[in-house]
Design a protein around this motif. Structure first.
Motif, PDB file in Angstrom:
ATOM      1  N   MET A   1      34.822  61.253  50.168  1.00 44.33           N
ATOM      2  CA  MET A   1      33.547  60.990  49.955  1.00 44.33           C
ATOM      3  C   MET A   1      33.048  59.860  50.674  1.00 44.33           C
ATOM      4  SD  MET A   1      32.032  59.812  46.795  1.00 44.33           S
ATOM      5  CE  MET A   1      32.163  60.678  45.688  1.00 44.33           C
ATOM      6  N   THR A   2      32.120  59.881  51.606  1.00 38.50           N
ATOM      7  CA  THR A   2      32.121  58.661  52.444  1.00 38.50           C
ATOM      8  C   THR A   2      31.812  57.433  52.199  1.00 38.50           C
ATOM      9  OG1 THR A   2      29.819  59.428  52.510  1.00 38.50           O
ATOM     10  CG2 THR A   2      30.812  60.270  54.446  1.00 38.50           C
ATOM     11  N   ALA A   3      31.543  56.192  52.508  1.00 36.84           N
ATOM     12  CA  ALA A   3      31.345  54.827  51.489  1.00 36.84           C
ATOM     13  C   ALA A   3      29.602  55.412  51.695  1.00 36.84           C
ATOM     14  CB  ALA A   3      31.365  54.112  53.189  1.00 36.84           C
ATOM     15  N   SER A   4      28.898  55.745  51.534  1.00 37.11           N
ATOM     16  CA  SER A   4      27.195  55.822  51.748  1.00 37.11           C
ATOM     17  C   SER A   4      27.239  56.546  50.164  1.00 37.11           C
ATOM     18  CB  SER A   4      26.916  56.367  53.122  1.00 37.11           C
ATOM     19  OG  SER A   4      25.723  56.411  52.511  1.00 37.11           O
ATOM     20  N   ASN A   5      28.268  57.810  50.526  1.00 38.40           N
ATOM     21  CA  ASN A   5      27.405  58.749  49.207  1.00 38.40           C
ATOM     22  C   ASN A   5      28.200  58.152  47.860  1.00 38.40           C
ATOM     23  OD1 ASN A   5      26.675  60.922  51.124  1.00 38.40           O
ATOM     24  ND2 ASN A   5      28.669  61.830  51.016  1.00 38.40           N
ATOM     25  N   ARG A   7      28.359  54.545  47.173  1.00 42.49           N
ATOM     26  CA  ARG A   7      27.797  53.814  47.711  1.00 42.49           C
ATOM     27  C   ARG A   7      26.179  54.523  46.457  1.00 42.49           C
ATOM     28  NH1 ARG A   7      27.901  49.175  45.943  1.00 42.49           N
ATOM     29  NH2 ARG A   7      29.533  49.427  46.785  1.00 42.49           N
ATOM     30  N   SER A   8      25.883  55.429  46.903  1.00 38.97           N
ATOM     31  CA  SER A   8      24.324  55.593  46.294  1.00 38.97           C
ATOM     32  C   SER A   8      24.808  56.658  44.383  1.00 38.97           C
ATOM     33  CB  SER A   8      24.018  57.557  46.885  1.00 38.97           C
ATOM     34  OG  SER A   8      23.570  56.980  48.545  1.00 38.97           O
ATOM     35  N   GLU A   9      25.854  56.979  44.302  1.00 32.64           N
ATOM     36  CA  GLU A   9      26.871  57.495  43.547  1.00 32.64           C
ATOM     37  C   GLU A   9      26.633  56.644  42.360  1.00 32.64           C
ATOM     38  OE1 GLU A   9      30.119  60.079  43.008  1.00 32.64           O
ATOM     39  OE2 GLU A   9      29.016  61.610  44.266  1.00 32.64           O
ATOM     40  N   ILE A  10      27.353  55.094  42.759  1.00 32.86           N
ATOM     41  CA  ILE A  10      27.192  54.170  42.183  1.00 32.86           C
ATOM     42  C   ILE A  10      25.800  53.683  41.567  1.00 32.86           C
ATOM     43  CG2 ILE A  10      27.523  51.343  42.354  1.00 32.86           C
ATOM     44  CD1 ILE A  10      30.580  52.765  43.863  1.00 32.86           C
ATOM     45  N   LEU A  11      25.092  53.733  42.862  1.00 33.82           N
ATOM     46  CA  LEU A  11      23.471  52.854  41.922  1.00 33.82           C
ATOM     47  C   LEU A  11      23.137  54.248  41.340  1.00 33.82           C
ATOM     48  CD1 LEU A  11      22.484  51.700  45.689  1.00 33.82           C
ATOM     49  CD2 LEU A  11      22.886  50.802  43.352  1.00 33.82           C
ATOM     50  N   ALA A  12      23.116  55.349  41.525  1.00 39.92           N
ATOM     51  CA  ALA A  12      22.281  56.918  40.943  1.00 39.92           C
ATOM     52  C   ALA A  12      23.061  56.010  38.936  1.00 39.92           C
ATOM     53  CB  ALA A  12      22.827  57.658  41.088  1.00 39.92           C
ATOM     54  N   ALA A  13      24.126  56.359  39.195  1.00 37.46           N
ATOM     55  CA  ALA A  13      24.835  55.315  37.568  1.00 37.46           C
ATOM     56  C   ALA A  13      24.454  54.686  36.857  1.00 37.46           C
ATOM     57  CB  ALA A  13      26.675  55.428  37.849  1.00 37.46           C
ATOM     58  N   GLN A  14      23.986  53.460  37.702  1.00 35.47           N
ATOM     59  CA  GLN A  14      23.005  52.525  36.899  1.00 35.47           C
ATOM     60  C   GLN A  14      21.798  52.299  36.195  1.00 35.47           C
ATOM     61  OE1 GLN A  14      22.510  50.218  40.543  1.00 35.47           O
ATOM     62  NE2 GLN A  14      25.075  49.092  40.577  1.00 35.47           N
ATOM     63  N   ARG A  15      21.803  51.956  35.303  1.00 36.27           N
ATOM     64  CA  ARG A  15      21.331  51.975  34.292  1.00 36.27           C
ATOM     65  C   ARG A  15      20.369  50.724  33.451  1.00 36.27           C
ATOM     66  NH1 ARG A  15      20.951  56.270  35.938  1.00 36.27           N
ATOM     67  NH2 ARG A  15      20.714  58.093  35.524  1.00 36.27           N
ATOM     68  N   HIS A 326      33.027  47.294  45.586  1.00 42.48           N
ATOM     69  CA  HIS A 326      34.699  47.450  47.234  1.00 42.48           C
ATOM     70  C   HIS A 326      34.403  49.673  46.818  1.00 42.48           C
ATOM     71  CE1 HIS A 326      35.751  43.380  48.493  1.00 42.48           C
ATOM     72  NE2 HIS A 326      36.520  43.419  47.153  1.00 42.48           N
ATOM     73  N   GLY A 327      34.485  50.092  46.090  1.00 39.44           N
ATOM     74  CA  GLY A 327      34.289  51.406  45.973  1.00 39.44           C
ATOM     75  C   GLY A 327      35.733  51.309  45.149  1.00 39.44           C
ATOM     76  N   ALA A 328      35.587  52.985  44.843  1.00 38.27           N
ATOM     77  CA  ALA A 328      35.930  53.681  43.545  1.00 38.27           C
ATOM     78  C   ALA A 328      38.304  53.444  44.607  1.00 38.27           C
ATOM     79  CB  ALA A 328      36.381  55.142  43.435  1.00 38.27           C
ATOM     80  N   ALA A 329      38.075  53.613  45.878  1.00 39.25           N
ATOM     81  CA  ALA A 329      39.527  53.902  46.268  1.00 39.25           C
ATOM     82  C   ALA A 329      40.312  52.950  46.592  1.00 39.25           C
ATOM     83  CB  ALA A 329      38.856  54.774  47.712  1.00 39.25           C
ATOM     84  N   ALA A 330      39.511  51.394  47.286  1.00 41.22           N
ATOM     85  CA  ALA A 330      39.983  50.880  47.021  1.00 41.22           C
ATOM     86  C   ALA A 330      40.268  49.489  45.937  1.00 41.22           C
ATOM     87  CB  ALA A 330      39.033  49.251  47.373  1.00 41.22           C
ATOM     88  N   THR A 331      39.836  50.086  44.624  1.00 45.13           N
ATOM     89  CA  THR A 331      40.340  49.656  42.269  1.00 45.13           C
ATOM     90  C   THR A 331      40.941  50.135  42.848  1.00 45.13           C
ATOM     91  OG1 THR A 331      37.471  49.225  43.051  1.00 45.13           O
ATOM     92  CG2 THR A 331      39.256  49.455  40.575  1.00 45.13           C
ATOM     93  N   GLN A 332      41.413  51.617  42.687  1.00 40.72           N
ATOM     94  CA  GLN A 332      42.108  52.243  43.039  1.00 40.72           C
ATOM     95  C   GLN A 332      43.500  51.740  42.922  1.00 40.72           C
ATOM     96  OE1 GLN A 332      42.734  54.349  40.268  1.00 40.72           O
ATOM     97  NE2 GLN A 332      44.715  54.226  40.304  1.00 40.72           N
TER      98      GLN A 332
END
Length: 438
Positions: A1-5, A7-15, A326-332
């Protein structure tokens, strides 16, 4: 998954949390409203038709920090309500800097400020949606201040400000009472910020500005100017300054800010910062820095009360905020590094950058192939002397890269230097240090 994709998923999950009757009620529950203009009118505005609002970020460093993250998440919560955010990066105000409590800022060069403007614009964009009718718009106040002459600025803007009122602003008053005093340059900062709000009102019908409560004087300079010049009411929200339960300033580590740029604060160090939050602070951090629901956060509050030793809230906080920034990969990678350092994973599986970042948080010593392990224990201050080092080894409590050291005359072998450069020393279960090859 690209960083852009991602980031879009993270934003889409926010409520936002629909258990609250209004957004303003949720913002108050999360502790995001320290002071504001008329609360009822502001709540009605947030519940009404889509409008434009903004927050300003000055390029006084090449990265935003945790204090800025509070504002970015507030902007995002309001964007989720359907309103239109403006992210202002201050190319002109960054050339001056808002007054600090004690001393004048060092003015950066125009070239440096311009470079930092670009970096901050990119960071702001990462936390706000760039899609849809209410996508974020990035603006730079240099665009409307640079064309003005000093005479035009004084005639068109300065005439609306009263010196007596300006002197009463907290930041100005503090400086006037200090040994340093205050220059006319920094004294004028509030006029520039007020002019920003007026210009954004004129260009975009911008009706709300947010900022830290320590910026309240600057925020109201804008609402006052709009009222005087345009005859309309605008709004402001001042978020509280986030502090620890003991009263110390939040987001400071040995005098250094916790930056959002991975090169200035590694994902590992960032993750550890959140993981080490005190029980007394962690629930407030979940409210401010995550999009978790009220029900989820209240459940973690119960766990902190009943099972604090599990540190479940801290682990969730570190996971949520590090992934956000920082994204999921860096967190893991940060999670894997934490586990590996304490013998619960393979150190050899960590990439060089993550291992280096982890060791930068530990006491370290210089070593090489053939270096005495006992001497390295002394050099890293895991023990006080060679006698204590030898006893610790004899008792079976010393490890190199999670492998038990059997002999008190053991030395580092070539294979002990991970990535040809790093080794991890451990005494007992939890006391760590690093070895870095010269």
């Amino acid at each position: 998954m690209t960083a852009s994709n991602e980031r879009s998923e993270i934003l889409a999950a926010q409520r936002n949390d629909d258990s609250f009757s209004t957004l303003f009620e949720e913002l108050e529950w999360r502790g995001l409203v320290h002071v504001s203009t008329d609360a009822e009118a502001l709540s009605n505005l947030l519940e009404g038709e889509s409008f434009t609002y903004y927050c300003g970020f000055d390029p006084t460093a090449p990265s935003l920090h945790l204090g800025n993250l509070v504002q970015l998440l507030l902007l995002r919560r309001i964007q989720l309500k359907g309103h239109k955010p403006l992210g202002l990066v201050g190319g002109s105000t960054g050339l001056i800097g808002d007054p600090r409590p004690t001393a004048e800022r060092t003015l950066n060069s125009r070239e440096t400020v311009a470079e930092w403007v670009g970096k901050l614009q990119a960071q702001v964009t990462r936390f706000l949606s760039t899609e849809g009718e209410n996508s974020v718009r990035i603006v730079n106040n240099l665009d409307w201040t640079a064309p003005l002459s000093a005479i035009d600025f004084l005639r068109e803007v300065g005439k609306h400000f009263r010196v007596g009122t300006m002197l009463k602003k907290d930041a100005v008053a503090a400086r006037l009472n200090s040994d340093e005093g205050i220059s006319y340059t920094e004294f004028s900062y509030q006029i520039l910020q007020g002019f920003d709000f007026l210009e954004l009102y004129r260009q975009y019908d911008c009706k709300l500005q947010s900022g830290g409560s320590d910026q309240w004087g600057n925020l109201t300079s804008g609402t006052d100017l709009i009222r005087k010049v345009e005859g309309v009411s605008a709004h402001a929200i001042g978020t509280p300054l986030i502090t620890n339960s003991d009263g110390t300033k939040f987001g400071k580590s040995e005098g250094n800010a916790i930056w959002l740029d991975a090169e200035m604060c590694s994902p590992y160090a960032f993750y550890q910062f959140w993981l080490n939050q005190a029980d007394a602070d962690v629930i407030d951090r979940l409210k401010v820095f995550t999009f978790m629901s009220r029900a989820e956060i209240e459940d973690y509050a119960r766990q902190v009360e009943e099972e604090p030793f599990r540190r479940a809230a801290q682990k969730r906080l570190a996971l949520e905020v590090t992934t956000l920034v920082h994204g999921a990969a860096a967190t893991q990678g940060a999670i894997d590094a934490s586990a590996a350092l304490f013998g619960q994973g393979e150190l050899s599986g960590l990439d060089a950058a993550t291992l280096a970042a982890a060791l930068s948080e530990l006491p370290t010593a210089t070593g090489a192939e053939g270096s005495s392990v006992a001497q390295l224990l002394v050099d890293t201050e895991l023990v006080k002397g060679l006698g204590e080092a030898r006893r610790a080894i004899a008792q079976g409590g010393v490890y190199v890269n999670n492998a038990k050291v059997e002999a008190d005359d053991a030395v580092l072998a070539a294979g002990d230097l991970l990535h040809g450069r790093y080794a991890v020393l451990r005494r007992g279960k939890k006391t760590l240090a690093g070895v870095v090859a010269a």
